[in-house]
Design a protein around this motif. Structure first.
Motif, PDB file in Angstrom:
ATOM      1  N   ASN A 392      25.370  42.894  30.028  1.00 44.63           N
ATOM      2  CA  ASN A 392      25.226  43.702  31.225  1.00 44.63           C
ATOM      3  C   ASN A 392      23.833  43.573  31.813  1.00 44.63           C
ATOM      4  O   ASN A 392      22.850  43.540  31.084  1.00 44.63           O
ATOM      5  N   GLY A 393      23.807  43.523  33.169  1.00 50.23           N
ATOM      6  CA  GLY A 393      22.522  43.541  33.844  1.00 50.23           C
ATOM      7  C   GLY A 393      22.362  44.841  34.604  1.00 50.23           C
ATOM      8  O   GLY A 393      23.303  45.626  34.697  1.00 50.23           O
ATOM      9  N   PRO A 394      21.205  45.084  35.168  1.00 47.60           N
ATOM     10  CA  PRO A 394      20.969  46.323  35.914  1.00 47.60           C
ATOM     11  C   PRO A 394      21.953  46.465  37.074  1.00 47.60           C
ATOM     12  O   PRO A 394      22.171  45.539  37.851  1.00 47.60           O
ATOM     13  N   GLY A 395      22.557  47.607  37.191  1.00 45.94           N
ATOM     14  CA  GLY A 395      23.452  47.883  38.307  1.00 45.94           C
ATOM     15  C   GLY A 395      24.781  47.175  38.229  1.00 45.94           C
ATOM     16  O   GLY A 395      25.539  47.184  39.195  1.00 45.94           O
ATOM     17  N   CYS A 396      25.082  46.547  37.123  1.00 48.27           N
ATOM     18  CA  CYS A 396      26.325  45.770  37.037  1.00 48.27           C
ATOM     19  C   CYS A 396      27.222  46.330  35.937  1.00 48.27           C
ATOM     20  O   CYS A 396      26.734  46.746  34.877  1.00 48.27           O
ATOM     21  N   THR A 397      28.506  46.333  36.219  1.00 49.68           N
ATOM     22  CA  THR A 397      29.500  46.687  35.217  1.00 49.68           C
ATOM     23  C   THR A 397      30.472  45.517  35.117  1.00 49.68           C
ATOM     24  O   THR A 397      31.066  45.112  36.115  1.00 49.68           O
ATOM     25  N   TYR A 398      30.604  44.969  33.965  1.00 52.08           N
ATOM     26  CA  TYR A 398      31.449  43.796  33.793  1.00 52.08           C
ATOM     27  C   TYR A 398      32.777  44.175  33.135  1.00 52.08           C
ATOM     28  O   TYR A 398      32.819  45.007  32.226  1.00 52.08           O
ATOM     29  N   GLU A 399      33.803  43.503  33.627  1.00 54.14           N
ATOM     30  CA  GLU A 399      35.125  43.705  33.013  1.00 54.14           C
ATOM     31  C   GLU A 399      35.083  43.384  31.534  1.00 54.14           C
ATOM     32  O   GLU A 399      35.731  44.025  30.726  1.00 54.14           O
ATOM     33  N   VAL A 400      34.325  42.374  31.199  1.00 46.77           N
ATOM     34  CA  VAL A 400      34.267  41.989  29.800  1.00 46.77           C
ATOM     35  C   VAL A 400      33.759  43.145  28.957  1.00 46.77           C
ATOM     36  O   VAL A 400      34.108  43.287  27.798  1.00 46.77           O
ATOM     37  N   SER A 401      32.968  43.997  29.528  1.00 47.65           N
ATOM     38  CA  SER A 401      32.434  45.112  28.773  1.00 47.65           C
ATOM     39  C   SER A 401      33.407  46.274  28.692  1.00 47.65           C
ATOM     40  O   SER A 401      33.555  46.889  27.643  1.00 47.65           O
ATOM     41  N   ASP A 402      34.048  46.612  29.825  1.00 43.11           N
ATOM     42  CA  ASP A 402      34.858  47.830  29.796  1.00 43.11           C
ATOM     43  C   ASP A 402      36.304  47.640  30.246  1.00 43.11           C
ATOM     44  O   ASP A 402      37.029  48.604  30.390  1.00 43.11           O
ATOM     45  N   CYS A 403      36.743  46.425  30.492  1.00 38.44           N
ATOM     46  CA  CYS A 403      38.168  46.133  30.756  1.00 38.44           C
ATOM     47  C   CYS A 403      38.709  46.999  31.891  1.00 38.44           C
ATOM     48  O   CYS A 403      39.560  47.864  31.703  1.00 38.44           O
ATOM     49  N   LEU A 404      38.170  46.768  33.095  1.00 36.26           N
ATOM     50  CA  LEU A 404      38.614  47.482  34.301  1.00 36.26           C
ATOM     51  C   LEU A 404      38.526  49.002  34.116  1.00 36.26           C
ATOM     52  O   LEU A 404      39.464  49.747  34.383  1.00 36.26           O
ATOM     53  N   GLY A 405      37.342  49.441  33.626  1.00 33.27           N
ATOM     54  CA  GLY A 405      37.129  50.871  33.494  1.00 33.27           C
ATOM     55  C   GLY A 405      37.610  51.449  32.182  1.00 33.27           C
ATOM     56  O   GLY A 405      37.443  52.636  31.927  1.00 33.27           O
ATOM     57  N   GLN A 406      38.255  50.628  31.351  1.00 30.87           N
ATOM     58  CA  GLN A 406      38.693  51.079  30.038  1.00 30.87           C
ATOM     59  C   GLN A 406      37.655  50.636  28.998  1.00 30.87           C
ATOM     60  O   GLN A 406      36.792  49.808  29.272  1.00 30.87           O
ATOM     61  N   ASN A 407      37.724  51.122  27.835  1.00 30.84           N
ATOM     62  CA  ASN A 407      36.811  50.702  26.769  1.00 30.84           C
ATOM     63  C   ASN A 407      37.605  50.555  25.480  1.00 30.84           C
ATOM     64  O   ASN A 407      37.398  51.307  24.520  1.00 30.84           O
ATOM     65  N   PRO A 408      38.580  49.608  25.464  1.00 28.49           N
ATOM     66  CA  PRO A 408      39.453  49.519  24.294  1.00 28.49           C
ATOM     67  C   PRO A 408      38.893  48.700  23.152  1.00 28.49           C
ATOM     68  O   PRO A 408      39.557  48.537  22.125  1.00 28.49           O
ATOM     69  N   GLY A 409      37.694  48.157  23.311  1.00 30.70           N
ATOM     70  CA  GLY A 409      37.204  47.254  22.279  1.00 30.70           C
ATOM     71  C   GLY A 409      37.796  45.874  22.511  1.00 30.70           C
ATOM     72  O   GLY A 409      37.813  45.357  23.620  1.00 30.70           O
ATOM     73  N   HIS A 410      38.290  45.272  21.453  1.00 32.15           N
ATOM     74  CA  HIS A 410      38.981  43.996  21.656  1.00 32.15           C
ATOM     75  C   HIS A 410      40.189  44.259  22.545  1.00 32.15           C
ATOM     76  O   HIS A 410      40.861  45.277  22.425  1.00 32.15           O
ATOM     77  N   ARG A 411      40.529  43.295  23.427  1.00 38.32           N
ATOM     78  CA  ARG A 411      41.637  43.544  24.388  1.00 38.32           C
ATOM     79  C   ARG A 411      42.318  42.225  24.763  1.00 38.32           C
ATOM     80  O   ARG A 411      41.802  41.133  24.484  1.00 38.32           O
ATOM     81  N   TYR A 412      43.456  42.406  25.390  1.00 36.70           N
ATOM     82  CA  TYR A 412      44.218  41.261  25.892  1.00 36.70           C
ATOM     83  C   TYR A 412      43.946  41.078  27.375  1.00 36.70           C
ATOM     84  O   TYR A 412      43.745  42.048  28.122  1.00 36.70           O
ATOM     85  N   LEU A 413      43.943  39.833  27.810  1.00 36.50           N
ATOM     86  CA  LEU A 413      43.893  39.491  29.231  1.00 36.50           C
ATOM     87  C   LEU A 413      45.137  38.668  29.568  1.00 36.50           C
ATOM     88  O   LEU A 413      45.454  37.703  28.885  1.00 36.50           O
ATOM     89  N   TRP A 414      45.843  39.086  30.625  1.00 30.61           N
ATOM     90  CA  TRP A 414      47.043  38.362  31.080  1.00 30.61           C
ATOM     91  C   TRP A 414      46.919  38.085  32.577  1.00 30.61           C
ATOM     92  O   TRP A 414      46.510  38.973  33.336  1.00 30.61           O
ATOM     93  N   VAL A 415      47.293  36.906  33.005  1.00 33.46           N
ATOM     94  CA  VAL A 415      47.222  36.542  34.415  1.00 33.46           C
ATOM     95  C   VAL A 415      48.617  36.148  34.906  1.00 33.46           C
ATOM     96  O   VAL A 415      49.357  35.435  34.214  1.00 33.46           O
ATOM     97  N   TYR A 416      48.939  36.631  36.105  1.00 39.83           N
ATOM     98  CA  TYR A 416      50.230  36.339  36.748  1.00 39.83           C
ATOM     99  C   TYR A 416      49.975  35.721  38.116  1.00 39.83           C
ATOM    100  O   TYR A 416      48.970  36.035  38.782  1.00 39.83           O
ATOM    101  N   VAL A 417      50.886  34.876  38.570  1.00 38.85           N
ATOM    102  CA  VAL A 417      50.812  34.313  39.922  1.00 38.85           C
ATOM    103  C   VAL A 417      52.145  34.530  40.623  1.00 38.85           C
ATOM    104  O   VAL A 417      53.176  34.740  39.974  1.00 38.85           O
ATOM    105  N   LYS A 418      52.097  34.472  41.966  1.00 41.26           N
ATOM    106  CA  LYS A 418      53.295  34.709  42.768  1.00 41.26           C
ATOM    107  C   LYS A 418      53.149  33.980  44.107  1.00 41.26           C
ATOM    108  O   LYS A 418      52.032  33.902  44.639  1.00 41.26           O
ATOM    109  N   PRO A 419      54.240  33.515  44.681  1.00 40.52           N
ATOM    110  CA  PRO A 419      54.145  32.895  46.013  1.00 40.52           C
ATOM    111  C   PRO A 419      53.658  33.905  47.047  1.00 40.52           C
ATOM    112  O   PRO A 419      53.916  35.100  46.927  1.00 40.52           O
TER     113      PRO A 419
END
Length: 419
Positions: A392-419
């Motif tokens: 983390n840097g000053p003024g920054c919040t990273y998804e890697v740190s808190d998972c979109l506002g969550q703090n689950p520790g280790h976590r899963y990432l899933w990506v979906y695509v659509k036309p």
């Protein structure tokens, strides 16, 4: 001819003047002496009554009661034409025009079998084997209703209630097409275009399995195991919602094939998972080729899901395929991507609790950082990249740190695509 002795006696008398008139006037004829004498029509010298001259010296005639051989077939001595011997001394027979009582029911004097009196001299009836013109359509002489002619002498036809063997498959005597026998006397079958009540739910007249009515004459539905073209992406006929095909008939083959990590949440509406992995907190262990399958041509939207498990996750939706197109030069060389987030677990647009910004690391071929790093309050982020650890840097919040506002520790990432 007078005898000689009688003449000897007669001559003296004549000589003596005795008148011949004093003798008897006639002498009785003798019938049967072979001489036709007075009052005899004939005399053949015999007592036969079967030749031309009767024993009474009367010429044989029809009706005299004696059969004249070679001339008469019979002679019953009367003029009746209803007994065995006609008045013309011919034996009664069928077709002579006279009804022989007790023997014939009719006799019209011809050998026609199609009128009211057939050549058998029995009155025409249904079943006699003769077609009575204008009265019967057919007559085969039997009471079998499975052949071409029924026992009422009408032609066997579809709809009469009798199955014509070898011609009709069935005949229920009605013109309904919703029962087991159609109005053309064929058996009801799936694909005939008629719905068999209680047996078929639909029947569109074809055996195409992929339209609204299946080749089993069932209304197409998700889960019937038949792919409904244009309506379903798949249909595996089971209730396993975690296999290649969801219970909503969405194609989930991407959920189980060639992914590192656990398959993500099941979502429909055309979304396809293209990547997934398990991310350990504060460690950058993303595979180098992670996300390559998300650069599918024709896909224009992306969703990133992040969470500790399938029941606890959040997502953002981006209106560009950033895996294919990238996000520009990244935070080290320019501004973050703006206004790409269109939906999220919290709402849409700026209702995310932070500006609609997505930061990238300048590597469009590796969109993990671009997808998961969010800028906070519009301030530039200061960060170090060391052994793929994200700090983390000053003024920054990273998804890697808190998972979109969550703090689950280790976590899963899933990506979906659509036309």
């Amino acid at each position: 001819m007078l005898s000689r002795s009688f003449a000897t006696l007669l001559l003296p008398a004549l000589w003596l003047g005795i008148s011949a008139c004093s003798l008897p006037d006639t002498i009785d004829a003798v019938c049967g002496n072979g001489v036709v004498e007075a009052d005899e029509a004939c005399d053949d010298g015999n007592a036969e009554d079967t030749d031309s001259c009767l024993s009474t010296c009367v010429a044989a005639t029809c009706g005299d009661g004696a059969v004249h051989q070679d001339v008469e077939a019979c002679d019953d001595g009367n003029t009746e034409d209803t007994d065995a011997c006609l008045s013309i001394c011919v034996a009664a027979r069928c077709g002579d025009g006279f009804v022989h009582e007790g023997v014939e029911a009719c006799d019209d004097g011809n050998a026609e079998d199609g009128d009211a009196c057939p050549s058998t001299c029995a009155e025409a009836t249904c079943g006699d084997g003769f077609v009575h013109g204008g009265v019967e359509a057919c007559d085969d002489g039997n009471d079998d209703n499975s052949d071409a002619c029924l026992d009422d002498c009408t032609d066997n036809r579809c709809g009469d209630g009798f199955v014509h063997a070898g011609v009709e498959a069935c005949d229920d005597g009605n013109d309904g097409n919703d029962d087991a026998c159609l109005d053309d006397c064929s058996q009801a079958a799936c694909g005939d275009g008629y719905v068999h009540v209680g047996v078929e739910a639909c029947d569109d007249g074809n055996l195409e399995p992929g339209d609204a009515c299946t080749d089993r004459c069932e209304v197409a539905r998700c889960g019937d195991g038949v792919l409904h073209r244009g309506e379903e992406a798949c249909d595996d006929g089971n209730t396993n919602d975690r296999d290649d095909c969801s219970n909503d008939c969405e194609d989930q083959s991407h959920l189980v094939n060639n992914f590192s990590g656990v398959a993500g949440p099941v979502i429909g509406d055309g979304w396809r998972q293209c990547a997934g992995y398990f991310d350990r907190r504060d460690q950058e262990d993303v595979p180098l080729d992670w996300g390559a399958a998300c650069a599918t041509p024709g896909t224009n939207k992306v969703r990133l899901y992040c969470g500790g498990d399938l029941q606890e996750h959040r997502f953002i939706e981006v209106n560009r395929n950033v895996f294919r197109e990238g996000l520009g030069q990244g935070i080290n060389a320019g501004e973050p991507a703006r206004d790409l987030i269109t939906r999220s677990s919290w709402g849409t647009g700026r209702n995310l609790g932070m500006p609609n910004l997505i930061w990238a690391d300048g590597r469009p071929s590796h969109p993990h950082v671009g997808m998961s790093h969010w800028g906070s309050d519009g301030e530039p982020c200061v960060w170090n990249y060391e052994r793929r650890l994200i700090i983390n840097g000053p003024g920054c919040t990273y998804e890697v740190s808190d998972c979109l506002g969550q703090n689950p520790g280790h976590r899963y990432l899933w990506v979906y695509v659509k036309p």
